[in-house]
Design an enzyme around this catalytic site. Structure first.
Site, PDB file in Angstrom:
ATOM      1  N   CYS A   1       7.166   4.208  -0.807  1.00  0.00           N
ATOM      2  CA  CYS A   1       8.216   3.631   0.029  1.00  0.00           C
ATOM      3  C   CYS A   1       8.349   4.450   1.305  1.00  0.00           C
ATOM      4  O   CYS A   1       7.646   5.431   1.505  1.00  0.00           O
ATOM      5  CB  CYS A   1       9.543   3.665  -0.713  1.00  0.00           C
ATOM      6  SG  CYS A   1       9.464   3.036  -2.372  1.00  0.00           S
TER       7      CYS A   1
ATOM      8  N   ARG B   1       4.676   1.156   4.706  1.00  0.00           N
ATOM      9  CA  ARG B   1       4.712   1.935   3.460  1.00  0.00           C
ATOM     10  C   ARG B   1       5.307   1.133   2.320  1.00  0.00           C
ATOM     11  O   ARG B   1       5.271   1.535   1.167  1.00  0.00           O
ATOM     12  CB  ARG B   1       5.520   3.217   3.655  1.00  0.00           C
ATOM     13  CG  ARG B   1       4.986   4.176   4.684  1.00  0.00           C
ATOM     14  CD  ARG B   1       5.850   5.424   4.743  1.00  0.00           C
ATOM     15  NE  ARG B   1       5.869   6.082   3.466  1.00  0.00           N
ATOM     16  CZ  ARG B   1       4.909   6.909   3.034  1.00  0.00           C
ATOM     17  NH1 ARG B   1       3.867   7.131   3.811  1.00  0.00           N
ATOM     18  NH2 ARG B   1       4.983   7.464   1.871  1.00  0.00           N
TER      19      ARG B   1
ATOM     20  N   TRP C   1       8.541  -0.282  -1.800  1.00  0.00           N
ATOM     21  CA  TRP C   1       7.379  -0.928  -2.441  1.00  0.00           C
ATOM     22  C   TRP C   1       7.597  -0.686  -3.926  1.00  0.00           C
ATOM     23  O   TRP C   1       7.442   0.435  -4.407  1.00  0.00           O
ATOM     24  CB  TRP C   1       6.083  -0.284  -1.942  1.00  0.00           C
ATOM     25  CG  TRP C   1       4.843  -0.968  -2.425  1.00  0.00           C
ATOM     26  CD1 TRP C   1       4.502  -2.281  -2.262  1.00  0.00           C
ATOM     27  CD2 TRP C   1       3.770  -0.361  -3.155  1.00  0.00           C
ATOM     28  NE1 TRP C   1       3.284  -2.532  -2.849  1.00  0.00           N
ATOM     29  CE2 TRP C   1       2.803  -1.381  -3.392  1.00  0.00           C
ATOM     30  CE3 TRP C   1       3.499   0.912  -3.625  1.00  0.00           C
ATOM     31  CZ2 TRP C   1       1.622  -1.144  -4.085  1.00  0.00           C
ATOM     32  CZ3 TRP C   1       2.320   1.150  -4.297  1.00  0.00           C
ATOM     33  CH2 TRP C   1       1.401   0.127  -4.533  1.00  0.00           C
TER      34      TRP C   1
ATOM     35  N   ASN D   1      11.414   8.280  -2.229  1.00  0.00           N
ATOM     36  CA  ASN D   1      10.034   7.792  -2.255  1.00  0.00           C
ATOM     37  C   ASN D   1       9.299   8.636  -3.288  1.00  0.00           C
ATOM     38  O   ASN D   1       9.295   9.864  -3.202  1.00  0.00           O
ATOM     39  CB  ASN D   1       9.372   7.935  -0.884  1.00  0.00           C
ATOM     40  CG  ASN D   1       7.878   7.679  -0.968  1.00  0.00           C
ATOM     41  OD1 ASN D   1       7.434   6.855  -1.774  1.00  0.00           O
ATOM     42  ND2 ASN D   1       7.096   8.410  -0.180  1.00  0.00           N
ATOM     43  N   GLY D   2       8.695   7.991  -4.275  1.00  0.00           N
ATOM     44  CA  GLY D   2       7.939   8.728  -5.285  1.00  0.00           C
ATOM     45  C   GLY D   2       8.155   8.086  -6.640  1.00  0.00           C
ATOM     46  O   GLY D   2       8.586   6.941  -6.742  1.00  0.00           O
TER      47      GLY D   2
ATOM     48  N   GLU E   1     -17.938  -1.796   1.408  1.00  0.00           N
ATOM     49  CA  GLU E   1     -16.789  -1.714   2.327  1.00  0.00           C
ATOM     50  C   GLU E   1     -16.526  -3.064   2.970  1.00  0.00           C
ATOM     51  O   GLU E   1     -15.383  -3.502   3.083  1.00  0.00           O
ATOM     52  CB  GLU E   1     -17.024  -0.639   3.388  1.00  0.00           C
ATOM     53  CG  GLU E   1     -15.945  -0.535   4.456  1.00  0.00           C
ATOM     54  CD  GLU E   1     -14.546  -0.252   3.918  1.00  0.00           C
ATOM     55  OE1 GLU E   1     -14.411   0.093   2.722  1.00  0.00           O
ATOM     56  OE2 GLU E   1     -13.573  -0.424   4.671  1.00  0.00           O
TER      57      GLU E   1
ATOM     58  N   LYS F   1     -12.920  -5.137   2.634  1.00  0.00           N
ATOM     59  CA  LYS F   1     -12.167  -5.600   3.810  1.00  0.00           C
ATOM     60  C   LYS F   1     -11.850  -7.076   3.673  1.00  0.00           C
ATOM     61  O   LYS F   1     -10.741  -7.541   3.888  1.00  0.00           O
ATOM     62  CB  LYS F   1     -12.977  -5.359   5.095  1.00  0.00           C
ATOM     63  CG  LYS F   1     -13.059  -3.933   5.553  1.00  0.00           C
ATOM     64  CD  LYS F   1     -11.827  -3.434   6.245  1.00  0.00           C
ATOM     65  CE  LYS F   1     -10.839  -2.655   5.468  1.00  0.00           C
ATOM     66  NZ  LYS F   1     -11.184  -1.611   4.582  1.00  0.00           N
TER      67      LYS F   1
ATOM     68  N   GLU G   1      -9.269  -7.822   0.752  1.00  0.00           N
ATOM     69  CA  GLU G   1      -7.883  -7.328   0.825  1.00  0.00           C
ATOM     70  C   GLU G   1      -7.059  -8.017   1.903  1.00  0.00           C
ATOM     71  O   GLU G   1      -5.838  -8.060   1.808  1.00  0.00           O
ATOM     72  CB  GLU G   1      -7.827  -5.817   0.993  1.00  0.00           C
ATOM     73  CG  GLU G   1      -8.307  -5.264   2.299  1.00  0.00           C
ATOM     74  CD  GLU G   1      -8.112  -3.742   2.370  1.00  0.00           C
ATOM     75  OE1 GLU G   1      -7.089  -3.237   1.917  1.00  0.00           O
ATOM     76  OE2 GLU G   1      -9.015  -3.079   2.885  1.00  0.00           O
TER      77      GLU G   1
ATOM     78  N   HIS H   1     -30.360  -9.264 -12.177  1.00  0.00           N
ATOM     79  CA  HIS H   1     -29.923  -8.796 -13.508  1.00  0.00           C
ATOM     80  C   HIS H   1     -28.635  -9.487 -13.948  1.00  0.00           C
ATOM     81  O   HIS H   1     -27.905  -8.977 -14.775  1.00  0.00           O
ATOM     82  CB  HIS H   1     -29.739  -7.270 -13.482  1.00  0.00           C
ATOM     83  CG  HIS H   1     -31.006  -6.550 -13.198  1.00  0.00           C
ATOM     84  ND1 HIS H   1     -32.035  -6.454 -14.115  1.00  0.00           N
ATOM     85  CD2 HIS H   1     -31.469  -5.959 -12.074  1.00  0.00           C
ATOM     86  CE1 HIS H   1     -33.056  -5.796 -13.584  1.00  0.00           C
ATOM     87  NE2 HIS H   1     -32.740  -5.486 -12.341  1.00  0.00           N
TER      88      HIS H   1
ATOM     89  N   LYS I   1      -0.014   0.829   2.347  1.00  0.00           N
ATOM     90  CA  LYS I   1      -0.941   1.638   3.138  1.00  0.00           C
ATOM     91  C   LYS I   1      -1.375   2.889   2.387  1.00  0.00           C
ATOM     92  O   LYS I   1      -2.507   3.302   2.463  1.00  0.00           O
ATOM     93  CB  LYS I   1      -0.296   2.041   4.463  1.00  0.00           C
ATOM     94  CG  LYS I   1      -1.198   2.868   5.377  1.00  0.00           C
ATOM     95  CD  LYS I   1      -2.465   2.119   5.746  1.00  0.00           C
ATOM     96  CE  LYS I   1      -3.412   2.939   6.565  1.00  0.00           C
ATOM     97  NZ  LYS I   1      -4.732   2.310   6.729  1.00  0.00           N
TER      98      LYS I   1
HETATM   99  C1  AGP Z   1      -8.677   0.210   2.433  1.00  0.00           C
HETATM  100  O1  AGP Z   1      -8.678  -0.783   3.449  1.00  0.00           O
HETATM  101  C2  AGP Z   1      -7.461   0.115   1.543  1.00  0.00           C
HETATM  102  N1  AGP Z   1      -6.256   0.101   2.301  1.00  0.00           N
HETATM  103  C3  AGP Z   1      -7.477   1.138   0.414  1.00  0.00           C
HETATM  104  O2  AGP Z   1      -8.642   0.919  -0.330  1.00  0.00           O
HETATM  105  C4  AGP Z   1      -7.457   2.624   0.842  1.00  0.00           C
HETATM  106  O3  AGP Z   1      -8.693   2.973   1.431  1.00  0.00           O
HETATM  107  C5  AGP Z   1      -7.252   3.483  -0.410  1.00  0.00           C
HETATM  108  O4  AGP Z   1      -5.989   3.157  -0.958  1.00  0.00           O
HETATM  109  C6  AGP Z   1      -7.309   4.997  -0.139  1.00  0.00           C
HETATM  110  O5  AGP Z   1      -6.278   5.361   0.714  1.00  0.00           O
HETATM  111  P1  AGP Z   1      -6.342   6.840   1.360  1.00  0.00           P
HETATM  112  O6  AGP Z   1      -7.576   6.882   2.214  1.00  0.00           O
HETATM  113  O7  AGP Z   1      -5.077   6.964   2.160  1.00  0.00           O
HETATM  114  O8  AGP Z   1      -6.414   7.823   0.246  1.00  0.00           O
END
Ligand code: AGP
Length: 609
Positions: free
Chosen positions: A2, A27, A76, A102-103, A483, A487, A490, A506, A604
């Site tokens: 959060c 966040r 969150w 937050n936590g 990667e 992208k 997500e 396979h 994030k």
């Molecule tokens: C990537 O686009 C995502 N937002 C997610 O996979 C992110 O890379 C992952 O949560 C790791 O976050 P960090 O690099 O802050 O540790």
């Protein structure tokens, strides 16, 4: 995970709190709330489910709540579904104490049971209400707000950035953190508290990074810090160099597009962090040549895109420096009884707060291993706990989908690999200089690539209705395929998979149907032909083929789409191949009307398990 804010000073608190929360919405944003001490000395709490704009409207931009001291929160959900009832701030029954957090309080159920036995009741399903009432319990017991917080800290297991208001101490905000991020800014007679820098940059550049288990007391006259024994501790402020505009969109429609276009500058800045006068100097990272000489093996840990950057790093380090490297998902490594034998553990994390990656760092340190963090946030928890820290120079990355930070992680890996190769003598002097020259040419090549966005935008429009998208490649082309697939998934919510091209036969080729989109990455010269054969196999089963290939690479004429990238050293090709894939995901997300910067269900930085 959060976002929290706090304020005490000469301004009306509510608008300052709302402004700060706006900058922290990345966040978490399923509910929000503020608490302000009103002119009558009462704590007024206003909360709302949904985005911050709902709360903003409810309290008329803050004008409906008067007072100069307050705390705020954007959530969150981790305990209890998103609801007004579960939204923070939480308070005791008498509304004399309020808190935001937050936590995650791991032992909150046993603490809740103890408080219930002492006559407490609970209106929410959150661990934060338990935390708030625990502080209340100790305040009633000792009649001392600092003691109440220190007793709370001694009994709680888990992570927290906690800000507390106490009606008996008007114009004061108390705070404490453990493992969750918190900064405190000061500006004349004002004090600001936040989870992250962008929330307070508009008001001050002078911040304190609060250390674990430090208590802070924010008053109009300034901020005082204490240890758990409630002894005052001295702290210095740090000046933030980020400009406020850097945390804004800079004219782009979305943070993600802005951040994609920042990649040339980010790559330049990150390389220049360690490239001094044509050679690599890792002294700012804390690594001496002697430390490099001791490296006999490397384990890379990370999550999501950070893990994907680690996969690229593995190929490049092994190819250049001939040191064994393995890459592990941090969420797996932390629980695995891994066989380790003096390796350097490299933790990659943009936020530096990802719980699984932090736990992996701690697991490595518990086993006596040296750790290097590749992180983007100064003062982040992983940065503070690792032995060596490579700060990538991506600046604030707001979009949940990482782009510029991922690119920065790649070049940090290239620089590390080259430095290690030089120390170990596995690269000839001339080759070493040539490779460094190629590395410094990447920003211009990325800039050139960004001109191809219209072609990608058109292709995205043509493939808008696809339900399944495959990304395939071999070697580093596979490393960038994973990667590209993430992208797309997500932010466009289209199902996608990435496969090592050799794996299709396979099992997964059975998934190829008429119209399935298959993206092939073709940059590794010795592997291109094999991947082209795999693509032809999928095409013969009805797939639509798109490829990312360097200028001059021969591609079958009947492949529907070819995205050309500039020629570079094969070891750096991922830095160029990823650009069309980032833009493809971005434009598909925009065309599908998704919230590009804040995709559903994601945050994030995942600071909880
Ligand atoms: C990537 O686009 C995502 N937002 C997610 O996979 C992110 O890379 C992952 O949560 C790791 O976050 P960090 O690099 O802050 O540790």
């Amino acid at each position: 995970m959060c976002g929290i804010v706090g304020y005490i000073g000469g301004k009306q608190a509510a608008p300052v709190l709302l402004d700060g929360l706006t900058k922290l919405e990345y966040r978490g944003y399923d509910s929000a709330g503020i608490a302000v001490l009103d002119p009558d000395g009462n704590i007024v709490i206003e909360k709302a489910k949904g985005r911050l704009s709902v709360l903003n409207e409810k309290i008329d931009g803050g004008r409906a709540v008067n007072g100069f001291c307050g705390i705020g929160h954007t959530r969150w959900a981790t305990h209890g579904e998103p609801s007004e009832n579960n939204a923070h701030p939480h308070c005791n029954d008498e509304k004399t104490i309020a808190a935001v957090h937050n936590g995650i309080i791991e032992n909150y159920t046993e603490l809740k049971d103890k408080l219930i036995r002492r006559g407490y009741s609970f209106y929410s399903a959150t661990d934060t209400e338990v935390a708030t009432k625990l502080v209340d319990y100790y305040y009633k017991k000792y009649n001392d707000p600092l003691r109440a917080i220190s007793e709370f800290a001694l009994r709680v297991r888990g992570s927290y950035a906690l800000a507390v208001m106490n009606k008996d101490y008007p114009d004061t905000v108390f705070a404490i953190r453990k493992d969750s991020p918190m900064i405190i800014g000061v500006n004349g007679g004002e004090a600001f508290l936040a989870s992250d820098v962008p929330a307070i940059l508009k008001y001050t550049r002078n911040v304190y990074y609060v250390d674990n288990l430090q208590i802070a007391r924010l008053e109009k006259g300034g901020v005082t810090f204490y240890n758990l024994d409630r002894e005052e501790v001295e702290k210095e402020t740090v000046e933030i160099t980020w400009n406020a505009e850097a945390a804004e969109k800079g004219g782009f429609e979305h943070f993600m597009l802005k951040e994609i276009y920042e990649q040339p500058r980010v790559v330049t800045d990150t390389v220049n962090y360690v490239l001094k006068n044509g050679d690599f100097d890792f002294s700012e990272v804390g690594l001496t040549d002697k430390d490099f000489k001791k490296i006999k093996g490397i384990v890379i840990v990370g999550c999501g895109s950070a893990y994907h950057a680690g996969v690229v790093m593995q190929y490049v380090i092994e190819d250049l420096a001939r040191v064994p490297v393995r890459v592990e998902l941090a969420s797996e490594f932390r629980y695995r009884n891994a066989v380790l034998n003096g390796e350097l553990v490299v933790a990659i994390s943009q936020s530096g707060e990802t719980a699984d990656t932090l736990a992996a760092v701690r697991a490595a340190r518990d086993k006596g291993l040296k750790t290097m963090a590749i992180v983007n946030v100064l003062g982040s928890t992983i940065a503070r706990e690792a032995d060596y820290v490579f700060f990538t120079k991506a600046g604030p990355e707001i979009s949940v989908a990482t782009t510029k930070a991922y690119s920065a992680q790649l070049v940090a890996g290239y620089a590390f690999a080259l430095k290690l190769a030089k120390i170990r003598g596995t690269v000839e002097k001339d080759e070493y200089s040539r490779i460094i020259t190629e590395l410094t040419s990447l920003p211009e090549k990325i800039r050139e690539l960004l001109n191809c966005k219209e072609e990608i935008q058109k292709f995205a429009a043509k493939t808008l209705d696809r339900h399944d998208v495959f990304f395939i490649g071999r070697g580093l082309d596979y490393a960038v395929s994973v990667e590209g697939s993430l992208k797309l998934k997500e932010i466009s919510y289209i199902h996608s998979e990435a496969y090592a091209a050799g794996e299709l036969k396979h099992g997964t080729i059975s998934l190829i149907e008429n119209g399935t989109l298959v993206f092939g990455v073709l940059t590794q010269k010795n592997l291109i032909e094999k991947t082209v054969s795999n693509l032809v196999e999928t095409k013969s089963r009805g797939a639509l083929i798109a490829v990312v290939a360097e200028e001059g690479t021969n591609v079958p004429a009947d492949f529907e789409q070819v995205f050309r990238i500039p020629v570079t050293d094969g070891r750096f090709a991922a830095s160029l191949a990823v650009i069309p894939l980032q833009l493809f995901a971005y434009y598909l997300s925009v065309l599908r009307g998704n919230d590009v910067d804040k995709p559903r269900n994601l945050a994030k930085s995942v600071t909880v398990e």
